[in-house]
Write an enzyme that holds these catalytic residues in place. Structure first.
Site, PDB file in Angstrom:
ATOM      1  CG  HIS A   1      -1.963   0.971   1.327  1.00  0.00           C
ATOM      2  ND1 HIS A   1      -1.716   2.291   1.661  1.00  0.00           N
ATOM      3  CD2 HIS A   1      -3.301   0.873   1.144  1.00  0.00           C
ATOM      4  CE1 HIS A   1      -2.870   2.948   1.680  1.00  0.00           C
ATOM      5  NE2 HIS A   1      -3.847   2.121   1.367  1.00  0.00           N
TER       6      HIS A   1
ATOM      7  CG  ASP B   1       0.302  -2.264   5.935  1.00  0.00           C
ATOM      8  OD1 ASP B   1      -0.637  -2.353   6.752  1.00  0.00           O
ATOM      9  OD2 ASP B   1       0.177  -1.722   4.824  1.00  0.00           O
TER      10      ASP B   1
ATOM     11  CD  GLN C   1      -6.798  -4.787   4.023  1.00  0.00           C
ATOM     12  OE1 GLN C   1      -7.732  -5.539   4.302  1.00  0.00           O
ATOM     13  NE2 GLN C   1      -6.982  -3.503   3.742  1.00  0.00           N
TER      14      GLN C   1
ATOM     15  CE  LYS D   1      -7.529  -0.404   6.070  1.00  0.00           C
ATOM     16  NZ  LYS D   1      -8.384  -0.114   4.905  1.00  0.00           N
TER      17      LYS D   1
ATOM     18  CB  CYS E   1      -3.743   3.248  -1.628  1.00  0.00           C
ATOM     19  SG  CYS E   1      -4.985   4.512  -1.295  1.00  0.00           S
TER      20      CYS E   1
END
Length: 406
Positions: free
Chosen positions: A121, A198, A201, A224, A361
């Site tokens: 991302h 990251d 997700q 999220k 993104c």
């Protein structure tokens, strides 16, 4: 896992959009919020609204207890050793930028390497581009396999003794690729590099144990994972965080302020300058309670079942391209041949089906895929196979609508 009962906890799903029952397939962008989270935020504002850490009155004490109680829930949720390792931020982007600014700029020099991947991302690319420019370090990319996965041999070839930072997504927001973080962390540490993950997700969709992964930093967002917008978490190993300087200065994070110098509070508060995101943190704590009650393993299994079903059903449509590996997290990214994904998403919206269209993104990844944009359907604990059937029906209508191009 009783998805029907779970759906009843999400009032937003009980509506029609453009005359059709809503099918929400955009949870990778932001998840919907269950009643326990909505009620927890409402209760704070109705009963406990006060600043934290500063007052000795009852409201201040109650607000502080809930805020710090949420930090403890996060600690348990990700398996951190201490709440000192749990920093509340505005989200994944802020968390990664904190590491790129405070850790990287203090520890990198010319000749050092920052290693990332093309599937990141933008929030896990741009901060490292800026850190490289500021320090003279070199930015390197681990190549992707044709299916959008990482091969550990390529990881070993790319990371060298000059590598000081490895930054990689836990789960690709475009491909659904689940990266082998534990193995990548081991390779990074063999070369005396730190690994920044990251987890935007990852944390919402699977069990995360930062000690087992042995990551140095792990960043994720509340919105999220059923929590409010504007709240996120930076996990960092304590020795790293202790050595890092704050990136925001002012109230809340200070210890003593003199006319010409100041000292900082201990962890985690030295990184939380100003009035924190109190209601967001409380909402995040309530979201973690909700997810734990459902069970993260159950959530993962349901999403994988949905992803497998979606792949099978979508492949019955002529003229569709699906991007990413067969084994994936709970999302499917695709294009109808000769139809721009924005047009696809617009027709689907007319049918009450919400998907995401664009570059997500992830423009470098779009170029690697040789597309300008894609459509993405992403699943969460409230989705069912019926939602995917509706998606397939909507895509067939899209093909019919643009029939002259097929």
């Amino acid at each position: 896992m009783d998805v029907k009962a779970i759906r009843q906890q999400f009032p937003i799903l009980n509506q029609e959009v453009n005359g059709h029952p809503l099918v929400y397939l955009d949870s990778s962008a932001t998840s919907q919020k269950p009643l326990p989270v909505i009620e927890a935020v409402n209760a704070y504002y109705r009963q406990d609204n006060s600043n934290v850490h500063r007052g000795v009155h009852t409201l201040g004490t109650r607000a502080t207890d809930k805020y710090e109680g949420a930090r403890e829930k996060v600690r348990r949720f990700i398996g951190a050793n201490s709440t000192a390792e749990v920093i509340f931020t505005r989200g994944t982007t802020t968390a990664i930028n904190t590491v790129a600014y405070s850790y990287a700029r203090a520890n990198l020099t010319a000749g050092d390497e920052i290693v990332i991947t093309p599937m990141e991302h933008h929030s896990n690319i741009i901060p490292w581009q800026q850190a490289a420019k500021a320090t003279g370090a070199t930015l390197k990319y681990i190549p992707l396999q044709p299916d959008g996965t990482l091969a550990l041999d390529d990881v070993r070839d790319t990371i060298t003794t000059n590598t000081k930072v490895v930054a990689v997504t836990h789960v690709s927001n475009v491909l659904g690729t689940i990266n082998p973080i534990k193995e990548i962390a081991a390779i990074a540490h063999e070369n005396e590099a730190v690994i920044v993950v990251d987890g935007a997700q990852g944390a919402p969709h699977m069990k995360v144990d930062v000690k087992d992964l042995d990551c140095d930093f792990y960043a994720f967002s509340g919105h999220k994972m059923c929590a409010p917008t504007g709240i996120g978490v930076l996990y960092g190993k304590r020795d790293h965080l202790e050595a890092m300087e704050p990136v925001e200065f002012g109230g809340e994070m200070i210890d003593f302020v003199n006319l010409y110098d100041s000292t900082w509070k201990e962890l985690p508060w030295k990184f939380e300058g100003g009035t924190p995101i109190i209601a967001g943190a409380i909402g995040l704590g309530a979201a973690i309670d909700f997810l734990n009650e459902v069970g993260m393993d159950n959530i993962t299994a349901n999403e994988q079942k949905l992803a497998d079903y979606a792949m099978k059903q979508l492949r019955t449509i002529d003229g569709i391209s699906i991007f990413g590996p067969d084994k994936r997290a709970g999302l499917v990214t695709f294009n109808l041949d000769e139809v721009h994904p924005h047009d696809t998403a617009t027709v689907l919206d007319a049918e009450g089906i919400a998907v995401r269209a664009g570059h997500h993104c992830a423009q470098p990844l779009m170029r690697w895929l040789d597309v300008t944009a894609t459509a993405r359907a992403s699943f969460y604990l409230y989705n069912t196979e019926k939602d995917i059937d509706r998606l397939v029906e909507g895509l067939l209508k899209t093909k019919e609508y643009f029939g002259d191009v097929f």
